[in-house]
Design an enzyme around this catalytic site. Structure first.
Site, PDB file in Angstrom:
ATOM      1  CG  ASN A 120       0.525  58.119  53.436  1.00 14.11           C
ATOM      2  OD1 ASN A 120       0.180  57.867  51.780  1.00 14.11           O
ATOM      3  ND2 ASN A 120       1.958  57.518  53.567  1.00 14.11           N
ATOM      4  CG  HIS A 131       7.210  49.620  54.526  1.00 13.43           C
ATOM      5  ND1 HIS A 131       7.990  50.047  56.063  1.00 13.43           N
ATOM      6  CD2 HIS A 131       6.725  50.735  54.193  1.00 13.43           C
ATOM      7  CE1 HIS A 131       7.923  51.852  55.427  1.00 13.43           C
ATOM      8  NE2 HIS A 131       7.774  51.499  54.337  1.00 13.43           N
ATOM      9  CD  GLU A 188       3.343  46.651  54.173  1.00 17.95           C
ATOM     10  OE1 GLU A 188       2.956  47.436  53.977  1.00 17.95           O
ATOM     11  OE2 GLU A 188       4.998  46.599  53.768  1.00 17.95           O
ATOM     12  CB  SER A 248       3.171  51.310  51.628  1.00 11.52           C
ATOM     13  OG  SER A 248       3.935  49.631  51.296  1.00 11.52           O
ATOM     14  CG  ASP A 306       4.021  48.200  59.254  1.00 13.84           C
ATOM     15  OD1 ASP A 306       2.734  48.839  59.656  1.00 13.84           O
ATOM     16  OD2 ASP A 306       4.527  48.455  58.994  1.00 13.84           O
TER      17      ASP A 306
HETATM   18  C1  LIG Z   1       4.699  54.130  56.294  1.00  6.94           C
HETATM   19  C2  LIG Z   1       4.921  52.842  57.213  1.00  6.94           C
HETATM   20  C3  LIG Z   1       6.068  52.760  57.630  1.00  6.94           C
HETATM   21  C4  LIG Z   1       7.058  53.597  58.831  1.00  6.94           C
HETATM   22  O1  LIG Z   1       5.711  54.679  59.145  1.00  6.94           O
HETATM   23  P1  LIG Z   1       6.334  56.300  59.599  1.00  6.94           P
HETATM   24  O2  LIG Z   1       5.509  56.060  61.203  1.00  6.94           O
HETATM   25  O3  LIG Z   1       6.468  56.617  58.442  1.00  6.94           O
HETATM   26  O4  LIG Z   1       7.959  56.341  59.764  1.00  6.94           O
HETATM   27  C5  LIG Z   1       6.073  51.142  58.104  1.00  6.94           C
HETATM   28  N1  LIG Z   1       5.231  50.522  57.789  1.00  6.94           N
HETATM   29  C6  LIG Z   1       4.537  50.512  56.981  1.00  6.94           C
HETATM   30  C7  LIG Z   1       4.024  49.412  55.791  1.00  6.94           C
HETATM   31  C8  LIG Z   1       4.414  51.422  56.273  1.00  6.94           C
HETATM   32  O5  LIG Z   1       3.690  51.968  55.563  1.00  6.94           O
END
Ligand SMILES: *Cc1c(COP(=O)(O)O)cnc(C)c1O
Length: 384
Positions: A47, A133, A175, A179, A204
Protein backbone atom coordinates in the site's frame (compact mmCIF):
# COMPACT_ATOMS: atom_id res chain seq x y z
CA UNK A 1 -15.98 -30.21 22.64
CA UNK A 2 -12.44 -29.62 23.89
CA UNK A 3 -10.34 -26.52 23.25
CA UNK A 4 -8.18 -28.53 20.87
CA UNK A 5 -11.20 -29.68 18.86
CA UNK A 6 -12.62 -26.18 18.68
CA UNK A 7 -9.37 -24.84 17.24
CA UNK A 8 -8.76 -27.77 14.89
CA UNK A 9 -12.31 -27.54 13.52
CA UNK A 10 -11.98 -23.86 12.76
CA UNK A 11 -8.68 -24.41 10.96
CA UNK A 12 -10.04 -27.39 9.03
CA UNK A 13 -13.04 -25.36 7.86
CA UNK A 14 -10.78 -22.57 6.61
CA UNK A 15 -8.42 -25.00 4.90
CA UNK A 16 -11.15 -26.90 3.10
CA UNK A 17 -12.62 -23.63 1.77
CA UNK A 18 -9.22 -22.58 0.35
CA UNK A 19 -9.48 -19.70 2.78
CA UNK A 20 -6.51 -20.36 5.05
CA UNK A 21 -4.45 -17.20 5.51
CA UNK A 22 -0.68 -17.39 5.50
CA UNK A 23 2.07 -14.90 6.09
CA UNK A 24 5.36 -14.73 4.25
CA UNK A 25 8.44 -13.39 5.98
CA UNK A 26 9.86 -10.88 3.53
CA UNK A 27 13.17 -9.08 3.59
CA UNK A 28 11.58 -6.05 2.01
CA UNK A 29 7.89 -5.68 1.31
CA UNK A 30 7.20 -2.05 0.47
CA UNK A 31 8.02 -0.21 -2.72
CA UNK A 32 8.83 -1.47 -6.22
CA UNK A 33 10.34 -4.76 -5.14
CA UNK A 34 9.43 -7.42 -2.68
CA UNK A 35 12.26 -9.69 -1.63
CA UNK A 36 11.60 -12.98 0.07
CA UNK A 37 13.96 -15.90 0.49
CA UNK A 38 16.63 -15.40 -2.12
CA UNK A 39 14.27 -14.05 -4.77
CA UNK A 40 13.17 -10.63 -5.78
CA UNK A 41 9.67 -9.98 -7.12
CA UNK A 42 7.96 -7.00 -8.65
CA UNK A 43 5.71 -5.90 -5.82
CA UNK A 44 2.02 -5.51 -6.67
CA UNK A 45 0.70 -5.92 -3.17
CA UNK A 46 1.95 -3.11 -0.98
CA UNK A 47 0.00 0.00 0.00
CA UNK A 48 3.09 2.19 -0.30
CA UNK A 49 1.40 4.05 -3.16
CA UNK A 50 3.79 6.99 -3.32
CA UNK A 51 6.95 4.98 -2.71
CA UNK A 52 7.68 6.98 0.45
CA UNK A 53 8.66 4.01 2.65
CA UNK A 54 12.24 4.31 1.41
CA UNK A 55 12.42 8.06 0.95
CA UNK A 56 15.85 9.33 2.13
CA UNK A 57 14.51 12.50 3.80
CA UNK A 58 11.89 10.54 5.73
CA UNK A 59 14.40 7.90 6.84
CA UNK A 60 16.74 10.67 7.94
CA UNK A 61 13.97 12.41 9.92
CA UNK A 62 13.24 9.15 11.74
CA UNK A 63 16.95 8.59 12.51
CA UNK A 64 17.47 12.12 13.78
CA UNK A 65 14.24 11.90 15.77
CA UNK A 66 15.48 8.72 17.44
CA UNK A 67 18.73 10.42 18.37
CA UNK A 68 16.92 13.41 19.82
CA UNK A 69 13.92 11.74 21.51
CA UNK A 70 15.00 8.11 21.93
CA UNK A 71 13.27 5.17 20.26
CA UNK A 72 10.12 5.11 22.38
CA UNK A 73 7.68 7.69 23.71
CA UNK A 74 7.84 6.38 27.27
CA UNK A 75 4.13 6.30 27.95
CA UNK A 76 0.59 7.21 27.09
CA UNK A 77 0.07 10.70 25.78
CA UNK A 78 -1.93 11.36 28.93
CA UNK A 79 1.12 10.74 31.09
CA UNK A 80 4.47 11.66 29.56
CA UNK A 81 4.22 10.31 26.01
CA UNK A 82 2.91 13.42 24.24
CA UNK A 83 5.97 15.22 22.86
CA UNK A 84 6.55 18.44 20.97
CA UNK A 85 6.97 16.23 17.88
CA UNK A 86 3.43 14.82 18.30
CA UNK A 87 2.08 18.29 18.92
CA UNK A 88 3.77 19.74 15.83
CA UNK A 89 2.46 16.89 13.64
CA UNK A 90 -1.09 17.31 14.97
CA UNK A 91 -1.00 21.02 14.24
CA UNK A 92 0.38 20.51 10.75
CA UNK A 93 -2.26 17.90 9.93
CA UNK A 94 -5.13 20.04 11.22
CA UNK A 95 -3.96 23.05 9.25
CA UNK A 96 -3.36 21.01 6.07
CA UNK A 97 -6.82 19.47 6.14
CA UNK A 98 -8.75 22.50 7.39
CA UNK A 99 -9.81 21.16 10.80
CA UNK A 100 -9.49 22.68 14.26
CA UNK A 101 -7.82 19.61 15.68
CA UNK A 102 -6.04 16.36 14.86
CA UNK A 103 -5.42 13.56 17.37
CA UNK A 104 -2.78 10.92 16.66
CA UNK A 105 -3.35 7.19 17.09
CA UNK A 106 -0.91 4.31 16.72
CA UNK A 107 -2.96 2.77 13.90
CA UNK A 108 -6.04 3.25 11.80
CA UNK A 109 -7.51 0.18 13.42
CA UNK A 110 -7.13 1.76 16.86
CA UNK A 111 -8.48 5.13 15.68
CA UNK A 112 -11.65 3.55 14.28
CA UNK A 113 -12.20 1.41 17.36
CA UNK A 114 -11.62 4.39 19.63
CA UNK A 115 -13.89 6.88 17.94
CA UNK A 116 -16.81 4.50 17.60
CA UNK A 117 -16.44 3.15 21.14
CA UNK A 118 -16.19 6.64 22.61
CA UNK A 119 -19.06 8.22 20.70
CA UNK A 120 -21.71 5.54 20.24
CA UNK A 121 -24.05 4.42 23.03
CA UNK A 122 -26.98 2.07 23.36
CA UNK A 123 -29.73 4.12 21.75
CA UNK A 124 -27.55 5.34 18.90
CA UNK A 125 -27.35 3.95 15.39
CA UNK A 126 -24.41 3.39 13.06
CA UNK A 127 -25.25 3.21 9.37
CA UNK A 128 -22.20 1.94 7.50
CA UNK A 129 -21.43 1.18 3.89
CA UNK A 130 -21.60 -2.59 3.52
CA UNK A 131 -18.01 -2.73 2.24
CA UNK A 132 -16.47 -0.68 5.04
CA UNK A 133 -13.14 -1.85 6.42
CA UNK A 134 -13.09 -4.56 9.09
CA UNK A 135 -11.84 -2.08 11.70
CA UNK A 136 -15.01 -0.02 11.25
CA UNK A 137 -17.50 -2.87 11.03
CA UNK A 138 -15.91 -4.67 13.94
CA UNK A 139 -16.00 -1.52 16.09
CA UNK A 140 -19.63 -1.06 15.11
CA UNK A 141 -20.63 -4.61 15.94
CA UNK A 142 -18.85 -4.46 19.30
CA UNK A 143 -20.64 -1.21 20.08
CA UNK A 144 -23.94 -1.22 22.01
CA UNK A 145 -25.35 1.01 19.25
CA UNK A 146 -27.49 -0.53 16.54
CA UNK A 147 -25.61 -1.35 13.30
CA UNK A 148 -27.27 -1.13 9.88
CA UNK A 149 -25.40 -1.51 6.62
CA UNK A 150 -26.30 0.29 3.42
CA UNK A 151 -25.72 -1.04 -0.08
CA UNK A 152 -22.27 -0.05 -1.31
CA UNK A 153 -22.14 3.59 -2.42
CA UNK A 154 -25.93 3.88 -2.42
CA UNK A 155 -27.19 7.13 -0.80
CA UNK A 156 -30.85 6.19 -1.41
CA UNK A 157 -30.52 3.03 0.61
CA UNK A 158 -28.64 5.02 3.24
CA UNK A 159 -31.52 7.46 3.41
CA UNK A 160 -34.05 4.65 3.91
CA UNK A 161 -32.06 3.30 6.84
CA UNK A 162 -31.62 6.72 8.44
CA UNK A 163 -35.32 7.53 8.29
CA UNK A 164 -36.27 4.78 10.78
CA UNK A 165 -37.12 6.36 14.14
CA UNK A 166 -34.42 6.42 16.78
CA UNK A 167 -34.13 8.12 20.13
CA UNK A 168 -30.35 8.52 19.88
CA UNK A 169 -27.73 9.95 17.54
CA UNK A 170 -26.91 8.55 14.12
CA UNK A 171 -23.45 8.12 12.61
CA UNK A 172 -22.92 7.44 8.91
CA UNK A 173 -19.70 5.57 8.16
CA UNK A 174 -17.93 5.17 4.84
CA UNK A 175 -14.52 5.21 3.19
CA UNK A 176 -13.01 7.71 0.77
CA UNK A 177 -11.41 5.05 -1.43
CA UNK A 178 -12.48 1.47 -0.71
CA UNK A 179 -9.63 -0.77 0.31
CA UNK A 180 -10.58 -3.94 -1.56
CA UNK A 181 -12.36 -2.38 -4.55
CA UNK A 182 -10.46 0.83 -5.19
CA UNK A 183 -13.58 2.82 -6.04
CA UNK A 184 -14.55 6.12 -4.40
CA UNK A 185 -17.60 6.98 -2.30
CA UNK A 186 -20.06 9.62 -3.60
CA UNK A 187 -19.28 11.79 -0.59
CA UNK A 188 -21.35 14.82 -1.62
CA UNK A 189 -24.57 12.78 -1.81
CA UNK A 190 -23.70 10.81 1.29
CA UNK A 191 -23.05 13.94 3.32
CA UNK A 192 -26.25 15.58 2.03
CA UNK A 193 -28.22 12.50 3.04
CA UNK A 194 -26.59 12.41 6.47
CA UNK A 195 -27.33 16.09 7.03
CA UNK A 196 -30.99 15.65 6.05
CA UNK A 197 -31.29 13.22 8.96
CA UNK A 198 -29.06 15.22 11.33
CA UNK A 199 -26.58 12.36 11.33
CA UNK A 200 -22.83 12.89 11.60
CA UNK A 201 -20.50 11.53 8.95
CA UNK A 202 -17.27 9.59 9.54
CA UNK A 203 -15.05 9.13 6.48
CA UNK A 204 -12.08 6.77 6.69
CA UNK A 205 -9.73 7.95 3.95
CA UNK A 206 -6.93 5.44 4.53
CA UNK A 207 -6.39 4.94 0.79
CA UNK A 208 -7.07 8.48 -0.37
CA UNK A 209 -4.94 10.59 1.95
CA UNK A 210 -1.68 11.72 0.39
CA UNK A 211 -2.63 10.14 -2.92
CA UNK A 212 -5.61 12.10 -4.26
CA UNK A 213 -6.73 15.70 -4.27
CA UNK A 214 -4.84 18.96 -4.32
CA UNK A 215 -1.63 18.61 -2.22
CA UNK A 216 -2.70 15.03 -1.53
CA UNK A 217 -5.41 16.19 0.86
CA UNK A 218 -7.49 13.17 -0.03
CA UNK A 219 -10.99 12.21 -1.10
CA UNK A 220 -12.91 14.68 1.07
CA UNK A 221 -10.92 17.66 -0.09
CA UNK A 222 -11.24 16.45 -3.67
CA UNK A 223 -15.02 16.24 -3.38
CA UNK A 224 -15.25 19.39 -1.23
CA UNK A 225 -16.88 17.60 1.67
CA UNK A 226 -15.94 18.17 5.31
CA UNK A 227 -17.17 15.29 7.47
CA UNK A 228 -17.49 15.82 11.23
CA UNK A 229 -14.97 12.98 11.67
CA UNK A 230 -12.17 12.28 9.22
CA UNK A 231 -9.84 9.35 9.83
CA UNK A 232 -6.54 9.32 7.95
CA UNK A 233 -3.90 6.63 8.20
CA UNK A 234 -0.17 6.75 7.57
CA UNK A 235 0.63 3.16 6.63
CA UNK A 236 -0.41 3.64 3.02
CA UNK A 237 0.30 6.81 1.02
CA UNK A 238 2.53 8.18 3.80
CA UNK A 239 4.69 5.05 3.69
CA UNK A 240 5.04 4.91 7.50
CA UNK A 241 2.29 3.87 9.98
CA UNK A 242 -0.07 5.46 12.48
CA UNK A 243 -3.29 7.43 12.06
CA UNK A 244 -5.11 10.60 13.03
CA UNK A 245 -8.67 11.72 13.62
CA UNK A 246 -9.51 15.20 12.35
CA UNK A 247 -12.36 16.90 14.16
CA UNK A 248 -13.62 19.99 15.99
CA UNK A 249 -12.17 21.31 19.24
CA UNK A 250 -14.98 19.92 21.34
CA UNK A 251 -14.83 16.46 19.77
CA UNK A 252 -11.06 16.40 20.33
CA UNK A 253 -11.55 17.33 23.99
CA UNK A 254 -14.26 14.66 24.29
CA UNK A 255 -11.99 11.98 22.76
CA UNK A 256 -9.16 12.96 25.09
CA UNK A 257 -11.51 12.22 27.99
CA UNK A 258 -13.23 9.10 26.68
CA UNK A 259 -11.14 7.38 23.96
CA UNK A 260 -9.61 4.46 25.81
CA UNK A 261 -7.28 3.56 22.93
CA UNK A 262 -5.58 6.90 23.54
CA UNK A 263 -5.61 6.96 27.30
CA UNK A 264 -4.44 3.42 28.01
CA UNK A 265 -1.92 2.93 25.22
CA UNK A 266 1.67 4.07 24.63
CA UNK A 267 1.76 6.85 22.08
CA UNK A 268 3.72 6.41 18.85
CA UNK A 269 7.46 7.07 19.13
CA UNK A 270 8.22 10.79 18.74
CA UNK A 271 10.77 9.82 16.07
CA UNK A 272 7.91 8.33 14.07
CA UNK A 273 6.02 11.60 14.40
CA UNK A 274 9.11 13.34 13.02
CA UNK A 275 9.20 10.90 10.10
CA UNK A 276 5.50 11.60 9.47
CA UNK A 277 6.16 15.34 9.44
CA UNK A 278 8.85 14.75 6.82
CA UNK A 279 6.44 12.55 4.82
CA UNK A 280 3.78 15.26 5.01
CA UNK A 281 6.28 17.84 3.74
CA UNK A 282 7.11 15.63 0.75
CA UNK A 283 3.42 14.97 0.04
CA UNK A 284 2.63 18.70 0.03
CA UNK A 285 5.61 19.65 -2.12
CA UNK A 286 6.06 19.75 -5.87
CA UNK A 287 7.79 16.38 -5.57
CA UNK A 288 4.60 15.00 -4.02
CA UNK A 289 2.57 16.31 -6.94
CA UNK A 290 4.97 14.69 -9.41
CA UNK A 291 4.74 11.40 -7.54
CA UNK A 292 0.93 11.51 -7.71
CA UNK A 293 1.05 12.31 -11.42
CA UNK A 294 3.39 9.44 -12.15
CA UNK A 295 1.15 7.07 -10.18
CA UNK A 296 -1.92 8.27 -12.10
CA UNK A 297 -0.20 7.62 -15.43
CA UNK A 298 0.84 4.10 -14.35
CA UNK A 299 -2.74 3.35 -13.29
CA UNK A 300 -4.10 4.41 -16.66
CA UNK A 301 -1.34 2.47 -18.45
CA UNK A 302 -2.38 -0.66 -16.56
CA UNK A 303 -6.09 -0.20 -17.22
CA UNK A 304 -5.54 0.47 -20.92
CA UNK A 305 -3.44 -2.70 -21.20
CA UNK A 306 -5.75 -5.24 -19.56
CA UNK A 307 -7.42 -7.63 -21.97
CA UNK A 308 -10.99 -7.14 -20.84
CA UNK A 309 -12.18 -10.30 -22.57
CA UNK A 310 -10.06 -12.24 -20.05
CA UNK A 311 -10.40 -10.06 -16.93
CA UNK A 312 -13.11 -7.73 -15.66
CA UNK A 313 -11.64 -4.37 -14.67
CA UNK A 314 -13.14 -2.82 -11.56
CA UNK A 315 -14.56 0.72 -11.66
CA UNK A 316 -11.43 2.01 -9.95
CA UNK A 317 -9.06 4.77 -10.95
CA UNK A 318 -7.07 4.45 -7.74
CA UNK A 319 -3.86 2.52 -7.14
CA UNK A 320 -6.02 -0.44 -6.05
CA UNK A 321 -6.89 -2.48 -9.14
CA UNK A 322 -8.71 -5.67 -8.16
CA UNK A 323 -9.34 -8.39 -10.72
CA UNK A 324 -12.39 -10.20 -9.42
CA UNK A 325 -12.34 -13.88 -10.32
CA UNK A 326 -15.00 -15.18 -7.92
CA UNK A 327 -13.64 -18.52 -6.87
CA UNK A 328 -11.13 -18.84 -4.00
CA UNK A 329 -9.07 -21.58 -5.61
CA UNK A 330 -8.87 -19.63 -8.89
CA UNK A 331 -7.70 -16.48 -7.08
CA UNK A 332 -5.02 -18.47 -5.24
CA UNK A 333 -3.90 -20.18 -8.41
CA UNK A 334 -3.61 -16.86 -10.25
CA UNK A 335 -1.53 -15.37 -7.43
CA UNK A 336 0.65 -18.49 -7.48
CA UNK A 337 1.19 -18.29 -11.24
CA UNK A 338 2.11 -14.60 -10.99
CA UNK A 339 4.53 -15.35 -8.19
CA UNK A 340 6.25 -18.10 -10.14
CA UNK A 341 6.81 -15.50 -12.88
CA UNK A 342 8.28 -12.91 -10.52
CA UNK A 343 5.21 -10.76 -9.75
CA UNK A 344 3.93 -10.63 -6.17
CA UNK A 345 0.18 -10.07 -5.76
CA UNK A 346 -2.31 -11.11 -3.10
CA UNK A 347 -5.34 -13.33 -3.46
CA UNK A 348 -8.03 -11.77 -1.27
CA UNK A 349 -10.80 -14.12 -0.23
CA UNK A 350 -13.90 -14.10 1.98
CA UNK A 351 -14.44 -13.12 4.75
CA UNK A 352 -12.25 -10.14 3.84
CA UNK A 353 -14.49 -9.64 0.77
CA UNK A 354 -18.08 -10.83 0.15
CA UNK A 355 -18.59 -14.51 -0.70
CA UNK A 356 -18.08 -15.30 -4.38
CA UNK A 357 -15.90 -12.23 -5.02
CA UNK A 358 -12.43 -13.63 -4.39
CA UNK A 359 -9.96 -11.48 -6.24
CA UNK A 360 -6.43 -10.71 -7.14
CA UNK A 361 -5.83 -7.38 -5.42
CA UNK A 362 -3.20 -5.60 -7.45
CA UNK A 363 -1.76 -2.37 -6.13
CA UNK A 364 0.41 -0.01 -8.11
CA UNK A 365 2.96 2.38 -6.71
CA UNK A 366 4.76 5.42 -7.99
CA UNK A 367 7.93 3.40 -7.43
CA UNK A 368 6.98 1.18 -10.40
CA UNK A 369 8.19 1.89 -13.91
CA UNK A 370 6.14 1.46 -17.07
CA UNK A 371 8.04 -1.70 -17.97
CA UNK A 372 6.99 -3.22 -14.61
CA UNK A 373 3.34 -2.75 -15.56
CA UNK A 374 4.02 -4.22 -19.00
CA UNK A 375 5.62 -7.24 -17.36
CA UNK A 376 2.61 -7.65 -15.05
CA UNK A 377 0.22 -7.50 -18.02
CA UNK A 378 2.27 -10.05 -19.92
CA UNK A 379 2.28 -12.49 -17.01
CA UNK A 380 -1.44 -11.94 -16.33
CA UNK A 381 -2.42 -12.60 -19.93
CA UNK A 382 -0.20 -15.65 -20.00
CA UNK A 383 -2.05 -17.03 -16.97
CA UNK A 384 -5.49 -17.36 -18.65
C1 LIG B 1 -5.64 -0.14 6.37
C2 LIG B 1 -6.93 0.42 6.79
C3 LIG B 1 -7.22 0.68 8.12
C4 LIG B 1 -6.28 0.28 9.22
O1 LIG B 1 -5.25 1.17 9.32
P1 LIG B 1 -3.90 0.68 10.02
O2 LIG B 1 -3.18 1.95 10.26
O3 LIG B 1 -3.24 -0.22 9.04
O4 LIG B 1 -4.32 -0.02 11.27
C5 LIG B 1 -8.38 1.30 8.44
N1 LIG B 1 -9.28 1.61 7.49
C6 LIG B 1 -9.07 1.34 6.19
C7 LIG B 1 -10.09 1.70 5.19
C8 LIG B 1 -7.89 0.72 5.81
O5 LIG B 1 -7.69 0.41 4.54
Amino acid sequence: MTWQQKIDDALTARRSADALRRRHAVVQGAGRWLSAGDRQYLNFSSNDYLGLSHHPQIICAWQQGAERFGVGSGGSGHVSGYSVAHQALEEELAQWLGYSRALLFISGFAANQAVIAALMAKDDRIVADRLSHASLLEAASLSPAQLRRFTHNNPEHLSRLLVAPTSGQQLVVTEGVFSMDGDSAPLVEIQRTAQQHRAWLLVDDAHGIGVTGDEGRGSCWQQQVKPELLVVTFGKGFGVSGAAILCSDSVAEYLLQFARHLIYSTSMPPAQAQALRAALAVIRSDEGRQRREKLASLIEHFRAGVDTTAFALAPSHSAIQPLIVGDNARALQLAETLRSQGCWASAIRPPTVPAGTARLRLTLTQAHEKQDIDRLLEVLHGAV
